[in-house]
Design a protein around this motif. Structure first.
Motif, PDB file in Angstrom:
ATOM      1  N   GLU A   1       0.992  -1.183   0.042  1.00  0.00           N
ATOM      2  CA  GLU A   1      -0.130   0.032  -0.090  1.00  0.00           C
ATOM      3  C   GLU A   1       0.871   1.295   0.123  1.00  0.00           C
ATOM      4  OE1 GLU A   1      -3.246  -0.670  -0.345  1.00  0.00           O
ATOM      5  OE2 GLU A   1      -2.755  -2.807   0.178  1.00  0.00           O
TER       6      GLU A   1
ATOM      7  N   LYS B   1       2.087   3.436  -6.902  1.00  0.00           N
ATOM      8  CA  LYS B   1       1.790   2.801  -7.976  1.00  0.00           C
ATOM      9  C   LYS B   1       1.006   3.591  -9.308  1.00  0.00           C
ATOM     10  CE  LYS B   1       0.053  -0.698  -5.824  1.00  0.00           C
ATOM     11  NZ  LYS B   1      -1.346  -0.314  -6.540  1.00  0.00           N
TER      12      LYS B   1
ATOM     13  N   ARG C   1     -14.758  -4.848  -7.584  1.00  0.00           N
ATOM     14  CA  ARG C   1     -13.782  -4.190  -6.736  1.00  0.00           C
ATOM     15  C   ARG C   1     -14.382  -3.666  -5.522  1.00  0.00           C
ATOM     16  NH1 ARG C   1      -8.979  -1.241  -7.319  1.00  0.00           N
ATOM     17  NH2 ARG C   1      -8.931   0.304  -5.839  1.00  0.00           N
TER      18      ARG C   1
ATOM     19  N   HIS D   1     -10.756 -12.124  -6.832  1.00  0.00           N
ATOM     20  CA  HIS D   1      -9.814 -11.485  -7.585  1.00  0.00           C
ATOM     21  C   HIS D   1      -9.630 -12.010  -8.769  1.00  0.00           C
ATOM     22  CE1 HIS D   1      -8.276  -8.316  -4.915  1.00  0.00           C
ATOM     23  NE2 HIS D   1      -8.465  -9.016  -3.737  1.00  0.00           N
TER      24      HIS D   1
ATOM     25  N   ARG E   1     -10.351 -10.776 -12.691  1.00  0.00           N
ATOM     26  CA  ARG E   1      -9.167 -10.739 -13.663  1.00  0.00           C
ATOM     27  C   ARG E   1      -9.746 -11.313 -14.831  1.00  0.00           C
ATOM     28  NH1 ARG E   1      -5.318 -12.324 -10.084  1.00  0.00           N
ATOM     29  NH2 ARG E   1      -5.215 -10.185  -9.727  1.00  0.00           N
TER      30      ARG E   1
ATOM     31  N   ARG F   1      -1.489  -3.391 -10.514  1.00  0.00           N
ATOM     32  CA  ARG F   1      -1.634  -4.718 -10.026  1.00  0.00           C
ATOM     33  C   ARG F   1      -2.013  -5.765 -10.849  1.00  0.00           C
ATOM     34  NH1 ARG F   1      -0.923  -4.527  -4.650  1.00  0.00           N
ATOM     35  NH2 ARG F   1      -1.350  -2.616  -3.656  1.00  0.00           N
TER      36      ARG F   1
ATOM     37  N   THR G   1      -2.491 -11.044  -6.124  1.00  0.00           N
ATOM     38  CA  THR G   1      -3.308 -12.344  -5.231  1.00  0.00           C
ATOM     39  C   THR G   1      -2.205 -13.287  -4.702  1.00  0.00           C
ATOM     40  OG1 THR G   1      -4.494 -12.318  -7.600  1.00  0.00           O
ATOM     41  CG2 THR G   1      -5.132 -14.010  -5.794  1.00  0.00           C
TER      42      THR G   1
ATOM     43  N   TYR H   1      -1.114 -11.251  -1.531  1.00  0.00           N
ATOM     44  CA  TYR H   1      -2.001 -10.643  -0.388  1.00  0.00           C
ATOM     45  C   TYR H   1      -2.612 -11.895  -0.096  1.00  0.00           C
ATOM     46  CZ  TYR H   1      -1.981  -5.694  -0.969  1.00  0.00           C
ATOM     47  OH  TYR H   1      -1.319  -4.399  -1.150  1.00  0.00           O
ATOM     48  N   GLN H   2      -3.062 -12.980  -0.986  1.00  0.00           N
ATOM     49  CA  GLN H   2      -4.000 -13.818  -0.443  1.00  0.00           C
ATOM     50  C   GLN H   2      -3.062 -15.341  -0.474  1.00  0.00           C
ATOM     51  OE1 GLN H   2      -5.447 -11.828  -3.163  1.00  0.00           O
ATOM     52  NE2 GLN H   2      -6.354 -11.057  -1.195  1.00  0.00           N
TER      53      GLN H   2
ATOM     54  N   TYR I   1      -8.134  -3.345   2.998  1.00  0.00           N
ATOM     55  CA  TYR I   1      -6.916  -4.295   3.108  1.00  0.00           C
ATOM     56  C   TYR I   1      -5.737  -3.285   3.986  1.00  0.00           C
ATOM     57  CZ  TYR I   1      -8.140  -7.693  -0.427  1.00  0.00           C
ATOM     58  OH  TYR I   1      -8.638  -8.386  -1.211  1.00  0.00           O
TER      59      TYR I   1
HETATM   60  P1  TMP Z   1      -5.128  -0.776  -5.145  1.00  0.00           P
HETATM   61  O1  TMP Z   1      -5.421  -0.059  -3.728  1.00  0.00           O
HETATM   62  O2  TMP Z   1      -3.793  -0.998  -5.334  1.00  0.00           O
HETATM   63  O3  TMP Z   1      -6.067  -0.113  -6.067  1.00  0.00           O
HETATM   64  O4  TMP Z   1      -5.696  -2.436  -4.896  1.00  0.00           O
HETATM   65  C1  TMP Z   1      -6.716  -2.710  -4.183  1.00  0.00           C
HETATM   66  C2  TMP Z   1      -6.365  -3.434  -3.011  1.00  0.00           C
HETATM   67  O5  TMP Z   1      -6.680  -4.720  -3.536  1.00  0.00           O
HETATM   68  C3  TMP Z   1      -5.089  -3.598  -2.556  1.00  0.00           C
HETATM   69  O6  TMP Z   1      -5.448  -3.342  -1.227  1.00  0.00           O
HETATM   70  C4  TMP Z   1      -4.476  -4.980  -2.951  1.00  0.00           C
HETATM   71  C5  TMP Z   1      -5.800  -5.765  -2.904  1.00  0.00           C
HETATM   72  N1  TMP Z   1      -5.344  -6.857  -3.868  1.00  0.00           N
HETATM   73  C6  TMP Z   1      -5.658  -8.214  -3.465  1.00  0.00           C
HETATM   74  O7  TMP Z   1      -5.531  -8.533  -2.277  1.00  0.00           O
HETATM   75  N2  TMP Z   1      -5.600  -9.093  -4.373  1.00  0.00           N
HETATM   76  C7  TMP Z   1      -5.265  -8.780  -5.677  1.00  0.00           C
HETATM   77  O8  TMP Z   1      -5.271  -9.885  -6.381  1.00  0.00           O
HETATM   78  C8  TMP Z   1      -5.472  -7.551  -6.354  1.00  0.00           C
HETATM   79  C9  TMP Z   1      -5.245  -7.199  -7.622  1.00  0.00           C
HETATM   80  C10 TMP Z   1      -5.604  -6.787  -5.396  1.00  0.00           C
END
Ligand code: TMP
Length: 209
Positions: A16, A20, A51, A70, A74, A96, A101, A104-105, A156
């Motif tokens: 975060e 980006k 989203r 996600h 995608r 991203r 994925t 984060y996951q 997140y």
């Molecule tokens: P962003 O804040 O960069 O727009 O992304 C949205 C949030 O989604 C960010 O906190 C990261 C999360 N994310 C995942 O957890 N898994 C994913 O596959 C993607 C693309 C984003």
């Protein structure tokens, strides 16, 4: 006139508040300026109606459900935007992609590498980014920036310091496993300095004259 041949697929990744989207915009402008006939598409994930389910509120999904959401977003994004643009010979710059994925996951929410890789194979298949720029910034600085900037999409960001430290390690691990695709960029500096580092990586890795 569009460039001929297949396009280039560049993804920008990181935790975060790493900058980006700012850097994606600067890279798009630089490409248009310096690469003759470059057509550039700027896009991001997660996108579309899925989203909001993921970035707002504080609902807790199982890690698998979250990864599937996600990948569902995608799948749509690939068919609607990424694949057609690459087929037209455009440069696709994506804020991203699947490394998020994985980080984060797969890592931070402990779904595991194998499951994320299996989903990747099913949904994305053979396609891989030509270059992945991983913007690296200390967790405290990134979170501070992110929380100042956005007060709605914070699901997140609110997952705690340890979660975000795991993410940072995860992105380093992803880069170490695929050094031919990934470049780690130090994003803890002035916007222009970070941009120049990104431009140097793009020129070097993708043979831009
Ligand atoms: P962003 O804040 O960069 O727009 O992304 C949205 C949030 O989604 C960010 O906190 C990261 C999360 N994310 C995942 O957890 N898994 C994913 O596959 C993607 C693309 C984003």
């Amino acid at each position: 006139m569009p460039i001929s041949g297949p396009g280039r697929f560049i993804t920008i990744e990181g935790g975060e508040g790493a900058g980006k989207s700012t850097q994606l915009g600067l890279l798009a402008a630089r490409l248009k300026l310096e690469v003759k006939n470059a057509g550039v598409v700027e896009t991001r994930e997660p996108n579309g109606p899925i989203r909001n389910l993921l970035v707002q509120g504080d609902r807790s999904w199982t890690p698998m459900a979250e990864a599937l959401l996600h990948f569902a977003a995608r799948a749509e994004h690939l068919e609607e935007t990424v694949r057609p643009s690459l087929a037209e010979g455009l440069w696709v710059l994506c804020d991203r992609f699947a490394d998020s994925t994985m980080a984060y996951q797969g890592y931070a929410q402990e779904l595991g590498r194998d499951r994320v890789e299996a989903l990747y194979e099913m949904v994305v298949g053979e396609l891989k980014p030509d270059l992945t720029l991983i913007l690296d910034i200390p967790v405290a600085i990134g979170l501070d920036r992110a929380m100042r900037r956005d007060i709605t999409e914070t699901r997140y960001e609110r997952m705690g310091r340890a979660f975000h430290e795991t993410l940072r390690t995860a992105f380093h691990d992803i880069a170490a496993r695929e050094p031919e695709r990934c470049v780690v960029i130090d994003a803890n500096g002035p916007v222009e300095t970070v941009h120049e580092a990104i431009w140097a990586a793009v020129k070097d890795r993708l043979n831009v004259e």
